[in-house]
Design an enzyme around this catalytic site. Structure first.
Site, short mmCIF file in Angstrom:
data_model
loop_
_atom_site.label_atom_id
_atom_site.label_comp_id
_atom_site.label_asym_id
_atom_site.label_seq_id
_atom_site.Cartn_x
_atom_site.Cartn_y
_atom_site.Cartn_z
CG ASP A 119 -3.17 -13.41 2.81
OD1 ASP A 119 -3.62 -13.67 3.94
OD2 ASP A 119 -2.24 -12.60 2.63
CG HIS A 121 -5.49 -11.48 6.47
ND1 HIS A 121 -4.65 -12.51 6.82
CD2 HIS A 121 -6.27 -11.24 7.56
CE1 HIS A 121 -4.89 -12.88 8.08
NE2 HIS A 121 -5.88 -12.13 8.56
CG ASP A 123 -2.11 -9.02 3.24
OD1 ASP A 123 -2.80 -8.88 4.27
OD2 ASP A 123 -1.29 -9.96 3.09
CG HIS A 136 1.40 -7.98 8.05
ND1 HIS A 136 1.31 -9.24 8.60
CD2 HIS A 136 0.51 -7.21 8.73
CE1 HIS A 136 0.40 -9.24 9.56
NE2 HIS A 136 -0.08 -8.04 9.66
CG ASP A 227 -0.38 -14.84 4.75
OD1 ASP A 227 -0.16 -15.69 5.63
OD2 ASP A 227 -0.63 -13.64 5.01
CD GLU A 272 2.63 -12.47 7.76
OE1 GLU A 272 2.77 -12.71 8.99
OE2 GLU A 272 2.69 -11.31 7.27
N1 ARG Z 1 -6.29 -6.61 7.67
C1 ARG Z 1 -5.43 -6.60 8.82
C2 ARG Z 1 -4.50 -5.40 8.75
O1 ARG Z 1 -4.49 -4.71 7.75
C3 ARG Z 1 -4.65 -7.90 8.96
C4 ARG Z 1 -3.62 -8.12 7.90
C5 ARG Z 1 -2.93 -9.46 8.02
N2 ARG Z 1 -1.93 -9.60 7.00
C6 ARG Z 1 -1.07 -10.63 6.89
N3 ARG Z 1 -0.16 -10.53 5.94
N4 ARG Z 1 -1.09 -11.66 7.70
O2 ARG Z 1 -3.74 -5.16 9.66
MN MN Z 2 -0.87 -11.81 3.88
MN MN Z 3 -2.84 -13.36 5.88
#
Ligand code: ARG
Ligand code: MN
Ligand code: MN
Ligand code: MN
Length: 314
Positions: A119, A121, A123, A136, A227, A272
């Site tokens: 990913d 991120h 998460d 998410h 992701d 995603e």
């Molecule tokens: N860190 C950001 C949040 O907590 C973005 C998260 C994006 N997550 C993803 N599954 N695309 O909102």
């Molecule tokens: Mn993610």
């Molecule tokens: Mn992501």
């Protein structure tokens, strides 16, 4: 390989419409036929149906918590069933909040899991560190034992129990973390290969070290949570939170080939993919095809080619 596929057309872990259509696009690109073509036995369990949850007011920062809790409870049951039928489970999202149910259902059928989270991120925001309120961006905080005391009571989440140890999580592809997430990773000592490590080591060493870490004690079944935004937006632009500087198509495929070779892959999430966010038909195609190819790599496709054991040259 025997593969069980479950579609989870759910989008309320974030705010951009269309990600609920990801599963059907991945199927329409021929996932089932292609898996069969490489020798897999495939059962498609179809899509889950998620009923509307009325009066789903925010709880603190959390957006649509009741819908997310209920959807994941349903998904956990479906994944547990697919595992008990003897399959490797493929969960097609939908947004990444679905990892809550997918990993819970997987863990319910096994003792301990390793989780490989690929990913941009992490998460791993908690309901109190989240800057957006989108669930998410939080699934791992609900799943990791060490964060249990940081999770408040949330409606429709009472079924959920943490089921993964921090030492059993590995990240690859990180490049957009919130401060609270970075603190949690450092504080819990979670193994993480950000894009900096991918640049420094190359993907082959990253995978070697990922496996060394995951197999340091016993060989646990692997849950791969992929992701699509881990890949560079030039490859997979049709996604809700794209971040520049991601994995190449080849690095992504290499990850899946290597994980397949461990023989321990037990469940995969592909999440995603948002067909609504492709600016052109080609952008949608590129994103969906990457998702399909990654899944094929998980189940035995190798780029060097292959042939049946009894093949005879004509
Ligand atoms: N860190 C950001 C949040 O907590 C973005 C998260 C994006 N997550 C993803 N599954 N695309 O909102
Ligand atoms: Mn993610
Ligand atoms: Mn992501
Ligand atoms: Mn290895």
């Amino acid at each position: 390989h025997s593969v069980g596929i479950i579609g989870a057309p759910f989008s309320k872990g974030q705010q951009r419409d269309g990600v609920q259509r990801g599963a059907d696009h991945i199927r329409a690109a021929g996932l089932v036929q292609k898996l069969k073509g490489q020798g897999c036995v495939v059962k498609d369990y179809g899509n889950l149906t998620f009923e509307d949850v009325p009066k789903d007011e925010p709880v603190g920062m959390l957006k649509t918590p009741r819908a997310v809790g209920r959807a994941n409870e349903l998904l956990a049951g479906a994944v547990q069933k697919i595992k008990s039928d003897g399959n490797t489970c493929v969960m097609l999202g939908g947004d990444h909040s679905l990892a809550i149910g997918s990993i819970s259902g997987h863990a319910a059928s096994r003792n301990e899991l390793s989780v490989l989270w690929v990913d941009a991120h992490a998460d791993i925001n908690t309901p109190l560190t989240t800057p957006t309120g989108n669930i998410h961006g939080q699934p791992l905080s609900y799943l990791i034992y060490e964060l249990h005391s940081k999770i408040p009571i949330i409606p429709n989440f009472s079924w959920l129990k943490p089921c993964v140890a921090a030492k059993d999580v590995v990240f690859i592809g990180l490049r957009d973390l919130d401060p609270g997430e970075h603190y949690i990773l450092k504080h819990l000592g979670i193994k993480a290969f950000s894009m900096t490590e991918v640049d420094r080591l190359g993907i082959a060493k990253v995978m070697e070290q990922t496996c060394d870490h995951m197999f340091s004690k016993v060989k646990k079944p692997i849950h791969l949570s992929f992701d699509i935004d881990a890949l560079d937006p030039s490859v997979s632009p049709a996604t809700g939170t794209p971040v520049a500087g991601g994995l190449t198509y080849r690095e992504g495929i290499y990850i899946t080939e290597h994980i397949c070779q461990t023989g321990l892959l037990s469940a995969v999430d592909m999440v995603e993919v948002n067909p609504n966010l492709g600016k052109t038909e080609d952008e949608i195609k590129s994103t969906v095809n990457a998702a399909v190819d990654l899944l094929l790599g998980c189940f035995g496709r190798v780029r060097e080619g292959s042939h049946e054991p009894d093949y005879k040259i004509p």
